[in-house]
Design a protein around this motif. Structure first.
Motif, PDB file in Angstrom:
ATOM      1  N   ASN A  45      89.940 -45.771  19.900  1.00 16.44           N
ATOM      2  CA  ASN A  45      89.952 -44.740  18.865  1.00 16.44           C
ATOM      3  C   ASN A  45      89.889 -43.335  19.477  1.00 16.44           C
ATOM      4  OD1 ASN A  45      90.143 -44.343  16.051  1.00 16.44           O
ATOM      5  ND2 ASN A  45      87.970 -43.852  15.959  1.00 16.44           N
ATOM      6  N   ILE A  46      89.089 -43.172  20.523  1.00 14.36           N
ATOM      7  CA  ILE A  46      88.971 -41.868  21.189  1.00 14.36           C
ATOM      8  C   ILE A  46      90.303 -41.483  21.834  1.00 14.36           C
ATOM      9  CG2 ILE A  46      87.881 -40.644  23.129  1.00 14.36           C
ATOM     10  CD1 ILE A  46      85.309 -42.310  22.434  1.00 14.36           C
ATOM     11  N   ILE A  47      90.913 -42.402  22.563  1.00 12.52           N
ATOM     12  CA  ILE A  47      92.197 -42.123  23.223  1.00 12.52           C
ATOM     13  C   ILE A  47      93.276 -41.844  22.173  1.00 12.52           C
ATOM     14  CG2 ILE A  47      93.995 -43.035  24.735  1.00 12.52           C
ATOM     15  CD1 ILE A  47      91.747 -44.790  26.022  1.00 12.52           C
ATOM     16  N   TRP A  80      92.816 -40.675  19.197  1.00 12.86           N
ATOM     17  CA  TRP A  80      92.503 -39.387  18.576  1.00 12.86           C
ATOM     18  C   TRP A  80      93.093 -38.219  19.374  1.00 12.86           C
ATOM     19  CZ3 TRP A  80      89.701 -35.095  20.150  1.00 12.86           C
ATOM     20  CH2 TRP A  80      89.409 -34.154  19.153  1.00 12.86           C
ATOM     21  N   VAL A  81      92.979 -38.267  20.689  1.00 17.07           N
ATOM     22  CA  VAL A  81      93.538 -37.204  21.531  1.00 17.07           C
ATOM     23  C   VAL A  81      95.056 -37.114  21.331  1.00 17.07           C
ATOM     24  CG1 VAL A  81      93.938 -36.460  23.924  1.00 17.07           C
ATOM     25  CG2 VAL A  81      91.682 -37.319  23.247  1.00 17.07           C
ATOM     26  N   CYS A  82      95.730 -38.258  21.352  1.00 13.62           N
ATOM     27  CA  CYS A  82      97.190 -38.280  21.132  1.00 13.62           C
ATOM     28  C   CYS A  82      97.547 -37.700  19.773  1.00 13.62           C
ATOM     29  CB  CYS A  82      97.723 -39.716  21.219  1.00 13.62           C
ATOM     30  SG  CYS A  82      97.514 -40.504  22.815  1.00 13.62           S
ATOM     31  N   VAL A  83      96.780 -38.074  18.773  1.00 13.98           N
ATOM     32  CA  VAL A  83      97.067 -37.656  17.403  1.00 13.98           C
ATOM     33  C   VAL A  83      96.810 -36.166  17.193  1.00 13.98           C
ATOM     34  CG1 VAL A  83      96.275 -37.938  15.011  1.00 13.98           C
ATOM     35  CG2 VAL A  83      96.806 -39.925  16.399  1.00 13.98           C
ATOM     36  N   VAL A  84      95.771 -35.623  17.785  1.00 10.75           N
ATOM     37  CA  VAL A  84      95.478 -34.192  17.626  1.00 10.75           C
ATOM     38  C   VAL A  84      96.623 -33.354  18.187  1.00 10.75           C
ATOM     39  CG1 VAL A  84      93.963 -32.306  18.386  1.00 10.75           C
ATOM     40  CG2 VAL A  84      92.980 -34.406  17.470  1.00 10.75           C
ATOM     41  N   ILE A  85      97.141 -33.731  19.317  1.00  5.61           N
ATOM     42  CA  ILE A  85      98.268 -32.993  19.908  1.00  5.61           C
ATOM     43  C   ILE A  85      99.493 -33.098  19.013  1.00  5.61           C
ATOM     44  CG2 ILE A  85      99.871 -32.918  21.864  1.00  5.61           C
ATOM     45  CD1 ILE A  85      97.397 -33.894  23.579  1.00  5.61           C
ATOM     46  N   VAL A  90     100.927 -42.971  11.444  1.00  2.50           N
ATOM     47  CA  VAL A  90     101.634 -44.024  12.190  1.00  2.50           C
ATOM     48  C   VAL A  90     101.325 -43.898  13.681  1.00  2.50           C
ATOM     49  CG1 VAL A  90     103.920 -44.867  12.877  1.00  2.50           C
ATOM     50  CG2 VAL A  90     103.462 -44.348  10.471  1.00  2.50           C
ATOM     51  N   VAL A  91     101.382 -42.676  14.213  1.00  3.37           N
ATOM     52  CA  VAL A  91     101.046 -42.458  15.621  1.00  3.37           C
ATOM     53  C   VAL A  91      99.608 -42.917  15.876  1.00  3.37           C
ATOM     54  CG1 VAL A  91     100.633 -40.686  17.395  1.00  3.37           C
ATOM     55  CG2 VAL A  91     102.702 -40.590  15.991  1.00  3.37           C
ATOM     56  N   SER A  92      98.718 -42.590  14.970  1.00  2.28           N
ATOM     57  CA  SER A  92      97.310 -42.978  15.116  1.00  2.28           C
ATOM     58  C   SER A  92      97.145 -44.493  15.134  1.00  2.28           C
ATOM     59  CB  SER A  92      96.490 -42.377  13.966  1.00  2.28           C
ATOM     60  OG  SER A  92      95.162 -42.819  14.020  1.00  2.28           O
ATOM     61  N   TRP A  93      97.714 -45.159  14.155  1.00  2.00           N
ATOM     62  CA  TRP A  93      97.534 -46.613  14.057  1.00  2.00           C
ATOM     63  C   TRP A  93      98.228 -47.360  15.184  1.00  2.00           C
ATOM     64  CZ3 TRP A  93      98.333 -47.458   8.063  1.00  2.00           C
ATOM     65  CH2 TRP A  93      97.262 -46.879   7.388  1.00  2.00           C
ATOM     66  N   VAL A  94      99.411 -46.912  15.557  1.00  2.00           N
ATOM     67  CA  VAL A  94     100.137 -47.588  16.648  1.00  2.00           C
ATOM     68  C   VAL A  94      99.415 -47.375  17.972  1.00  2.00           C
ATOM     69  CG1 VAL A  94     102.278 -47.576  18.001  1.00  2.00           C
ATOM     70  CG2 VAL A  94     102.384 -47.602  15.496  1.00  2.00           C
ATOM     71  N   PHE A 101      96.140 -49.357  22.382  1.00  2.00           N
ATOM     72  CA  PHE A 101      94.980 -49.193  23.255  1.00  2.00           C
ATOM     73  C   PHE A 101      93.938 -50.279  23.002  1.00  2.00           C
ATOM     74  CE2 PHE A 101      96.505 -44.663  23.310  1.00  2.00           C
ATOM     75  CZ  PHE A 101      96.944 -44.692  24.630  1.00  2.00           C
ATOM     76  N   SER A 102      93.801 -50.728  21.760  1.00  2.00           N
ATOM     77  CA  SER A 102      92.862 -51.817  21.454  1.00  2.00           C
ATOM     78  C   SER A 102      93.265 -53.102  22.170  1.00  2.00           C
ATOM     79  CB  SER A 102      92.801 -52.084  19.947  1.00  2.00           C
ATOM     80  OG  SER A 102      92.114 -51.070  19.299  1.00  2.00           O
ATOM     81  N   ILE A 103      94.553 -53.416  22.100  1.00  2.00           N
ATOM     82  CA  ILE A 103      95.054 -54.631  22.754  1.00  2.00           C
ATOM     83  C   ILE A 103      94.811 -54.564  24.262  1.00  2.00           C
ATOM     84  CG2 ILE A 103      97.167 -55.895  23.354  1.00  2.00           C
ATOM     85  CD1 ILE A 103      98.172 -55.103  20.473  1.00  2.00           C
TER      86      ILE A 103
END
Length: 171
Positions: free
Chosen positions: A67-69, A71-76, A39-43, A48-50
Motif C-alpha cells: 500500500n505504501i509503495i 501510494w507513492v506511485c499514485v501520488v505522482i 486503477v493505477v492504485s489497485w493494479v 506489489f502485494s503478490i
C-alpha cells in the motif's frame, strides 16, 4: 408535425446535456482521472502485494508495504493528471509548481495516513476478504471510496483553488 416535435425535444435534451456537462466539467474530469488513478492504485497494490507475499510472511504486513509503495506511485500520477487535465494549471514555473506540489503532497499525505492506518485496521477487524486473489482488497476498495472524496475536497479547496475559481468564472 410529430417529427418536428420529436426533433425539438431531442434538441432540447442535447442542449440540456451540454449545459450539464459544461456546468459539471471539473467534477466529471476529476471522476475520469480519479478512476484512472484508482486503477493505477489497485493494479500497483495488487502487483506489489503478490510480489511481497513471497518475501513477507504476514499478509497484513505485505499489504501495508504494498500500500505504501502503491501510494507513492499514485501520488505522482494523480498530481500530474490533476494539475494538467482536471484543474488546468499549465504553469511549470517554480513559483507555481513548487507550492502546488507541496500542497498536493501534504493533502495526499494526510489522506495517505488515513489509508495506511485504515487498511491494516480493517483487515484486523475482519474486512480482509480476497478479491481477484488479493487478500485485503475489500478493505482497499472501501478505503479508496473515502479517500477519493476527501482528496477531491482538498484539491478543489486547498491545492488548486486559484484555478478552480478561474475556470468557474468563465463558465
Amino acid at each position: 408535425m410529430l417529427f418536428l416535435q420529436i426533433n425539438i425535444a431531442r434538441g432540447e435534451k442535447v442542449l440540456n446535456f451540454k449545459k450539464f456537462i459544461s456546468k459539471h466539467k471539473l467534477f466529471i474530469d476529476y471522476v475520469l482521472w480519479g478512476t484512472l488513478t484508482t486503477v493505477v492504485s489497485w493494479v500497483s497494490f495488487s502487483l506489489f502485494s503478490i510480489i511481497l507475499t513471497i518475501y513477507i510472511e504476514s499478509s497484513i504486513t505485505a499489504a501495508t508495504v504494498a500500500n505504501i509503495i502503491s501510494w507513492v506511485c499514485v501520488v505522482i500520477f494523480a498530481f500530474v493528471t490533476n494539475k494538467l487535465w482536471v484543474f488546468k494549471s499549465k504553469s511549470f514555473n517554480k513559483k507555481v509548481l513548487l507550492p502546488e506540489f507541496i500542497k498536493f503532497f501534504f493533502s495526499r499525505f494526510t489522506t495517505g495516513i488515513i489509508e495506511m492506518v485504515s487498511l491494516p485496521f480493517l483487515m484486523k477487524i475482519g474486512i480482509n476478504q480476497s478479491l481477484f486473489g488479493i487478500e485485503g482488497m475489500a478493505s482497499k476498495i472501501l478505503i479508496t471510496l473515502v479517500v477519493i472524496t476527501i482528496n477531491y475536497i482538498l484539491a478543489r479547496l486547498f491545492v488548486f483553488k486559484k484555478f478552480v475559481n478561474k475556470a468557474e468564472k468563465y463558465r
